[in-house]
Each structure stands twice: as structure tokens, then as C-alpha cells.
Scaffold this motif. Structure first.
Motif, PDB file in Angstrom:
ATOM      1  N   MET A 151     -16.779  -4.749  10.431  1.00 33.12           N
ATOM      2  CA  MET A 151     -18.058  -4.222   9.962  1.00 33.12           C
ATOM      3  C   MET A 151     -17.890  -2.827   9.373  1.00 33.12           C
ATOM      4  SD  MET A 151     -19.980  -6.727  10.372  1.00 33.12           S
ATOM      5  CE  MET A 151     -21.528  -5.977   9.907  1.00 33.12           C
ATOM      6  N   LEU A 152     -16.940  -2.055   9.892  1.00 31.29           N
ATOM      7  CA  LEU A 152     -16.671  -0.740   9.318  1.00 31.29           C
ATOM      8  C   LEU A 152     -16.134  -0.885   7.895  1.00 31.29           C
ATOM      9  CD1 LEU A 152     -15.070   1.192  12.318  1.00 31.29           C
ATOM     10  CD2 LEU A 152     -17.330   1.531  11.317  1.00 31.29           C
ATOM     11  N   ALA A 153     -15.225  -1.850   7.695  1.00 26.08           N
ATOM     12  CA  ALA A 153     -14.703  -2.104   6.354  1.00 26.08           C
ATOM     13  C   ALA A 153     -15.818  -2.560   5.424  1.00 26.08           C
ATOM     14  CB  ALA A 153     -13.598  -3.164   6.420  1.00 26.08           C
ATOM     15  N   LEU A 154     -16.721  -3.408   5.939  1.00 30.90           N
ATOM     16  CA  LEU A 154     -17.856  -3.874   5.138  1.00 30.90           C
ATOM     17  C   LEU A 154     -18.767  -2.721   4.756  1.00 30.90           C
ATOM     18  CD1 LEU A 154     -19.469  -6.195   3.913  1.00 30.90           C
ATOM     19  CD2 LEU A 154     -20.611  -6.477   6.120  1.00 30.90           C
ATOM     20  N   LEU A 166     -13.208   6.828  14.593  1.00 28.08           N
ATOM     21  CA  LEU A 166     -12.998   5.964  13.431  1.00 28.08           C
ATOM     22  C   LEU A 166     -14.328   5.533  12.822  1.00 28.08           C
ATOM     23  CD1 LEU A 166     -10.049   3.693  14.645  1.00 28.08           C
ATOM     24  CD2 LEU A 166      -9.980   5.413  12.833  1.00 28.08           C
ATOM     25  N   ALA A 167     -15.294   5.186  13.670  1.00 33.25           N
ATOM     26  CA  ALA A 167     -16.601   4.768  13.166  1.00 33.25           C
ATOM     27  C   ALA A 167     -17.327   5.928  12.495  1.00 33.25           C
ATOM     28  CB  ALA A 167     -17.441   4.204  14.315  1.00 33.25           C
ATOM     29  N   TRP A 168     -17.212   7.121  13.065  1.00 31.40           N
ATOM     30  CA  TRP A 168     -17.832   8.316  12.487  1.00 31.40           C
ATOM     31  C   TRP A 168     -17.282   8.582  11.083  1.00 31.40           C
ATOM     32  CZ3 TRP A 168     -16.079  13.921  13.574  1.00 31.40           C
ATOM     33  CH2 TRP A 168     -16.991  14.825  13.017  1.00 31.40           C
ATOM     34  N   VAL A 169     -15.964   8.544  10.953  1.00 37.11           N
ATOM     35  CA  VAL A 169     -15.340   8.808   9.654  1.00 37.11           C
ATOM     36  C   VAL A 169     -15.675   7.695   8.654  1.00 37.11           C
ATOM     37  CG1 VAL A 169     -13.142   9.033   8.433  1.00 37.11           C
ATOM     38  CG2 VAL A 169     -13.484  10.197  10.629  1.00 37.11           C
ATOM     39  N   GLY A 181     -23.010  10.777  10.186  1.00 41.94           N
ATOM     40  CA  GLY A 181     -22.086  10.767  11.314  1.00 41.94           C
ATOM     41  C   GLY A 181     -22.738  11.197  12.612  1.00 41.94           C
ATOM     42  N   ILE A 182     -23.467  12.299  12.563  1.00 42.52           N
ATOM     43  CA  ILE A 182     -24.136  12.785  13.777  1.00 42.52           C
ATOM     44  C   ILE A 182     -25.248  11.823  14.189  1.00 42.52           C
ATOM     45  CG2 ILE A 182     -25.554  14.640  14.721  1.00 42.52           C
ATOM     46  CD1 ILE A 182     -22.566  15.318  14.412  1.00 42.52           C
ATOM     47  N   GLY A 183     -25.957  11.266  13.195  1.00 46.05           N
ATOM     48  CA  GLY A 183     -26.998  10.283  13.509  1.00 46.05           C
ATOM     49  C   GLY A 183     -26.425   9.082  14.227  1.00 46.05           C
ATOM     50  N   PHE A 184     -25.268   8.609  13.759  1.00 46.99           N
ATOM     51  CA  PHE A 184     -24.598   7.478  14.407  1.00 46.99           C
ATOM     52  C   PHE A 184     -24.131   7.840  15.816  1.00 46.99           C
ATOM     53  CE2 PHE A 184     -20.062   6.649  15.268  1.00 46.99           C
ATOM     54  CZ  PHE A 184     -20.182   5.387  15.834  1.00 46.99           C
ATOM     55  N   LEU A 185     -23.458   8.992  15.951  1.00 46.50           N
ATOM     56  CA  LEU A 185     -22.923   9.373  17.256  1.00 46.50           C
ATOM     57  C   LEU A 185     -24.028   9.518  18.298  1.00 46.50           C
ATOM     58  CD1 LEU A 185     -20.198  12.015  16.263  1.00 46.50           C
ATOM     59  CD2 LEU A 185     -19.812   9.738  17.214  1.00 46.50           C
ATOM     60  N   LEU A 217     -25.797  -0.653   1.811  1.00 46.63           N
ATOM     61  CA  LEU A 217     -25.214  -0.280   3.094  1.00 46.63           C
ATOM     62  C   LEU A 217     -25.597  -1.279   4.170  1.00 46.63           C
ATOM     63  CD1 LEU A 217     -25.651   3.598   3.212  1.00 46.63           C
ATOM     64  CD2 LEU A 217     -23.509   2.340   3.281  1.00 46.63           C
ATOM     65  N   PHE A 218     -24.610  -1.659   4.972  1.00 45.37           N
ATOM     66  CA  PHE A 218     -24.853  -2.471   6.158  1.00 45.37           C
ATOM     67  C   PHE A 218     -24.153  -1.751   7.297  1.00 45.37           C
ATOM     68  CE2 PHE A 218     -24.166  -5.985   9.129  1.00 45.37           C
ATOM     69  CZ  PHE A 218     -25.440  -6.524   9.153  1.00 45.37           C
ATOM     70  N   ALA A 219     -24.890  -0.837   7.934  1.00 48.60           N
ATOM     71  CA  ALA A 219     -24.295   0.071   8.915  1.00 48.60           C
ATOM     72  C   ALA A 219     -24.403  -0.494  10.326  1.00 48.60           C
ATOM     73  CB  ALA A 219     -24.968   1.443   8.835  1.00 48.60           C
ATOM     74  N   ALA A 220     -23.478  -1.379  10.662  1.00 51.45           N
ATOM     75  CA  ALA A 220     -23.393  -1.911  12.023  1.00 51.45           C
ATOM     76  C   ALA A 220     -21.956  -1.717  12.492  1.00 51.45           C
ATOM     77  CB  ALA A 220     -23.793  -3.384  12.051  1.00 51.45           C
ATOM     78  N   PRO A 221     -21.584  -0.480  12.815  1.00 52.54           N
ATOM     79  CA  PRO A 221     -20.178  -0.140  13.051  1.00 52.54           C
ATOM     80  C   PRO A 221     -19.612  -0.612  14.377  1.00 52.54           C
ATOM     81  CG  PRO A 221     -21.557   1.747  13.502  1.00 52.54           C
ATOM     82  CD  PRO A 221     -22.460   0.687  12.941  1.00 52.54           C
ATOM     83  N   GLY A 222     -20.429  -1.140  15.234  1.00 50.68           N
ATOM     84  CA  GLY A 222     -19.980  -1.547  16.558  1.00 50.68           C
ATOM     85  C   GLY A 222     -21.153  -1.472  17.515  1.00 50.68           C
ATOM     86  N   ALA A 223     -20.869  -1.399  18.782  1.00 53.77           N
ATOM     87  CA  ALA A 223     -21.952  -1.388  19.768  1.00 53.77           C
ATOM     88  C   ALA A 223     -21.465  -0.804  21.079  1.00 53.77           C
ATOM     89  CB  ALA A 223     -22.470  -2.809  19.994  1.00 53.77           C
ATOM     90  N   VAL A 224     -22.427  -0.326  21.855  1.00 55.14           N
ATOM     91  CA  VAL A 224     -22.140   0.067  23.229  1.00 55.14           C
ATOM     92  C   VAL A 224     -22.195  -1.196  24.081  1.00 55.14           C
ATOM     93  CG1 VAL A 224     -22.995   1.313  25.244  1.00 55.14           C
ATOM     94  CG2 VAL A 224     -22.982   2.432  23.010  1.00 55.14           C
ATOM     95  N   VAL A 225     -21.055  -1.574  24.614  1.00 55.62           N
ATOM     96  CA  VAL A 225     -21.008  -2.754  25.476  1.00 55.62           C
ATOM     97  C   VAL A 225     -21.114  -2.282  26.927  1.00 55.62           C
ATOM     98  CG1 VAL A 225     -19.673  -4.121  23.849  1.00 55.62           C
ATOM     99  CG2 VAL A 225     -18.470  -2.694  25.502  1.00 55.62           C
TER     100      VAL A 225
END
Length: 206
Positions: free
Chosen positions: A94-97, A23-26, A65-69, A107-115
Motif C-alpha cells: 500500500m505504501l508503494a501504491l 518508512l510509512a512517514w517517508v 507525515g505528522i498527520g499520519f504519525l 492518493l490512496f493513503a492506507a499505509p498500514g494499521a495499528v494491530v
């Protein structure tokens, strides 16, 4: 006495994590597509229904997408290396934002985090945070020679990875820069200064 498990055997992905990564990639692919193609709220309907959207989205998925992954995977690999139980969790707000920001021209690309959970030293926590932006810088270096040759996809890969590295090295909120700065001011300056400057330069040519 049993042998310790290898890093590869400890690097597992659950169903929920894979769903969040997808979902974050898309979502980031769509956000960067809107941003780079200068799509607005008034032009979105016509653009999304066109072939140009599919071409631009494919380019963004292969670059942003690949950069994020790989950014998030780098966080996870280093966390697991230090014995953590780690997984990526998307932040849907944040994905919606990010998507809305792409429409608005920022752009504010903070789609989540590795917890992760487990005991860490400040150095280990700083290295986990540093792994993501450094991965984007490495990807930028890989894209750079092809971008110099004038290949559009490579230029997009170069600029996006510079933006991801520079943005994530800002020492605010949940961004990686804050953890790196807490661990080592020297390392922070050595990585953040060029990352932010290169990201600013990339913005001038977007």
C-alpha cells in the motif's frame, strides 16, 4: 498488592514498529509531495534532483507525515488504554501504491494499521478506530487559522488532515469508518458526514 501500570508505562515501541513508522512517514511524505507538486513519470527525474523537491518533501513530512504519525499514535493510545498489546505495522504494498498514486495524480493513503490483540467490546473497537480520524480533524482545526492568514504550509496541513480524516471515515475495507459504523450508526454519521464533505471541499482547492 501491586499498583496497575500507567498508560505511559504501557505505551512502548519496538524496533520493528519504529522502522515501519519511519518508512510509512517517508513514503507518505513522498506520495503527498508528488501529488501536490503535480509530478509525473516524465518529470520525476528532474524534480527529485532539484532543491524544490527537498523543500516540498519537508513540507509534506511536517504536514502529511505528522498527520499520519499522530493518527496512528491515537489508535495505539486508545488501544493500550483498553488493555491491548498494540503496534503499528506498515503495508509495503500500500505504501508503494501511495507513491505511484501520487505520481498518477490520486492518493490512496492506507499505509498500514495499528494491530492489537486482546478482548474488546464493539464499542471499544469503534472508539479505537474513531481516534485516528478525530485526531486529524483536531489537527485541521489547529492549522485552519494560519491557513486563513495565507500561510502555505498551514494550508497544506489543513487540507491534508481533512483528506486523511475523510478518507479514513469511508466504511470500506480496513478503513476506520467500517469499525465505527459497526459500533454506532449515529456516531458514524456525526463524524463521517462533515469529514467526507470537508475532504471533498479540500480536494477542490488542492
Amino acid at each position: 498488592m501491586s499498583r496497575p501500570q500507567s498508560l505511559a508505562s504501557r505505551l512502548t515501541f519496538g524496533t520493528e514498529e519504529l522502522k515501519d513508522l519511519l518508512l510509512a512517514w517517508v513514503a507518505l511524505g513522498v506520495a503527498f509531495t508528488f501529488f501536490y507538486e503535480r509530478v509525473t513519470a516524465t518529470s520525476i527525474a528532474a524534480f527529485v534532483g532539484s532543491q524544490a523537491f527537498l523543500v516540498a518533501l519537508a513540507a509534506s513530512l511536517l504536514t502529511a507525515g505528522i498527520g499520519f504519525l499522530l493518527h496512528e499514535l491515537a489508535h495505539k493510545v486508545v488501544a493500550v488504554h483498553y488493555g491491548q498489546i498494540a503496534a503499528f505495522r506498515a503495508d509495503y504494498g500500500m505504501l508503494a501504491l501511495a507513491v505511484l498514486g501520487g505520481l498518477a495524480g490520486f492518493l490512496f493513503a492506507a499505509p498500514g494499521a495499528v494491530v492489537h490483540r486482546g478482548r474488546l467490546t464493539e464499542r471499544q473497537n469503534g472508539l479505537i478506530a474513531l481516534a485516528g480520524p478525530v485526531t486529524n480533524l483536531v489537527l485541521a482545526v489547529i492549522f485552519a487559522p494560519l491557513a486563513v492568514l495565507g500561510i502555505d504550509l498551514a494550508w497544506r496541513g489543513l487540507s491534508i488532515n481533512l483528506l486523511l480524516a475523510g478518507f479514513n471515515m469511508l466504511p470500506v475495507g480496513p478503513l476506520d469508518g467500517k469499525s465505527v459504523l459497526s459500533w454506532s450508526k449515529l456516531v458514524y454519521v456525526l463524524v463521517a458526514a462533515p469529514s467526507v464533505l470537508l475532504a471533498a471541499a479540500a480536494l477542490l482547492y488542492v
